[in-house]
Design an enzyme around this catalytic site. Sequence first.
Site, mmCIF file in Angstrom:
data_model
loop_
_atom_site.group_PDB
_atom_site.id
_atom_site.type_symbol
_atom_site.label_atom_id
_atom_site.label_comp_id
_atom_site.label_asym_id
_atom_site.label_seq_id
_atom_site.Cartn_x
_atom_site.Cartn_y
_atom_site.Cartn_z
ATOM 1 N N GLU A 36 0.737 -1.075 0.033
ATOM 2 C CA GLU A 36 0.175 0.033 0.022
ATOM 3 C C GLU A 36 0.855 1.235 0.121
ATOM 4 O O GLU A 36 0.802 2.183 0.792
ATOM 5 C CB GLU A 36 -0.858 0.025 1.219
ATOM 6 N N GLU B 47 -4.731 -8.859 -0.464
ATOM 7 C CA GLU B 47 -5.680 -8.519 0.829
ATOM 8 C C GLU B 47 -7.033 -8.516 0.604
ATOM 9 O O GLU B 47 -7.464 -7.697 -0.240
ATOM 10 C CB GLU B 47 -5.033 -7.455 1.399
HETATM 11 O O1 AHR Z 1 -5.298 -6.022 6.966
HETATM 12 C C1 AHR Z 1 -5.082 -4.813 7.776
HETATM 13 C C2 AHR Z 1 -4.459 -3.714 6.836
HETATM 14 O O2 AHR Z 1 -5.211 -3.359 5.927
HETATM 15 C C3 AHR Z 1 -2.994 -4.026 6.457
HETATM 16 O O3 AHR Z 1 -2.219 -3.900 7.175
HETATM 17 C C4 AHR Z 1 -3.027 -3.031 5.208
HETATM 18 O O4 AHR Z 1 -2.252 -3.406 3.929
HETATM 19 C C5 AHR Z 1 -4.566 -2.749 4.765
HETATM 20 O O5 AHR Z 1 -4.817 -1.238 4.844
#
Ligand code: AHR
Length: 509
Positions: free
Chosen positions: A192, A309
């Site tokens: 990110e 994710e």
């Molecule tokens: O999974 C929680 C968070 O969500 C992670 O650290 C980040 O990459 C995303 O914003």
Amino acid sequence: MRRTLTTLLAAIIGATLSGQVKVSVHETAPDQPVIPKEIYGQFAEHLGRCIYDGIWVGEDSPIPNINGYRKDLVEAIRELKVPVLRWPGGCFADEYHWMDGIGPKKDRPRIINTHWGGTLEDNSFGTHEFLNFCEMLGIEPYISGNVGSGTVEELSKWVEYMTAKEGVMAEKRAANGRKEPWNVKYIGVGNENWGCGGNMTAEYYSDVYKRYATYCRNYDGNKLYKVACGASDYDYNWTRVLMSKVRNGLSGLSLHYYTGGQGRALEFDEDNYYNLIGKAVEVDEVLKNHEAIMDLYDPQRKIDLLLDEWGTWFAQEPGTIPGHLFQQNSMRDAMVAAMSLNIFNKHTARLKMTNIAQMVNVLQAMILTKDAEVVLTPTYHVFRMYNVHQDAVSVPVAYSAGTSVSPSGRIYPELSVSASKADAIHVSLANPSVDKPKTVELEFDSLKPSKVTGEILVGKGKGIDAVKSHNDFGGQVQVAPAAFKDFKTSGKTVKVTLPPASVVVLEVK
Ligand code: AHR
């Protein structure tokens, strides 16, 4: 053309009127992609109680453990056949300095986890502990490197430390108790980086990626698969810029997609539930759009898309530490998991990995722990039931089940299906309706089923209460898979009745 349209309309109306849906299962379709096992990957971050308490309790803990790893978790995770695990973050990754987590534990620095609750991190779980965990469970490690606050040299030396047979980093590793290098394939170059990973623009990050990736070397036959930080949700510009500026030295581009809900995990009504389902399945369109951009720049599909994710994100439970993202997990989460996985199974021409957030005690977890107690969540059961699709050949399914609209106007599908073929054909089905059963007629191209077995996941009670069913500490088990028998075979068809809010996986031979 007019006839085709008329036929299609008749099929849809017919399906809706009879309350029955016909699903054509094309098990004879040639040249179908394999569903890579990595579609069923997971994510574990130094966040809340994911690593500490969740995976790692330490060798001296009264909680039964195998070399410091919770025994109950190890056993449960083994059942899932987790193919790949992403670590150490997340946002934590871009603040993590790996050298803090090697060497004698008493000498490891205690740092503040500034991103997640300001919690003290004693670094007792580091590179060795993570890679040994993966090795013990046959999981492919996916290391997420620090680009936001780390140096090129630091990342380059981490790769050398983990994978080189000789040289100064290998000697350091051997001095820390591990002579042989580990196999590490996946290396993420930042996380990110448009946000917590350094607030960069896509243009700037593209150059940064190239610089960091250049010095992630292949040592002694270990071949790295380098992943660039990708977009969030609907940020198609990020994908466009990355694909136009970084075409060499890139194996995969990531993407994050969370399904947020109002309120806590168990606080919802029918409208919230259907809205959430609608938002979760929108990932189909989001994937298609990112894939279409990638197709423009990489028509031969040399670069993979990794959804590294995804999952549900609710307000955390009261009484838990702010920033630790601990949430309960109900049949609603199971429905999101099942319908999402059915979608992912159909995107594997470009989508090669997904990592649900997260493995334990954080967000849409497989497992919840409290002291010596462990809870297997409804999401856990979906992942266990669906692991039959791992590395199986995708089988196209065609159906027009129709859509419904939530009271506040969100469209959601009435049925979700995917299928794959290995020793047997597996068909996974989900009926999101809280109150209507769904009768589905599966019709195979040529197979005349001789043996059908099935498993079902469904909550306790009726209506929205059944969807709120969950498992909890103190032995409360409201959601567990059971044998499924509500089907009839005849010729090339299997007729199935799915109860409201249920997930079913059939094995057909
Ligand atoms: O999974 C929680 C968070 O969500 C992670 O650290 C980040 O990459 C995303 O914003």
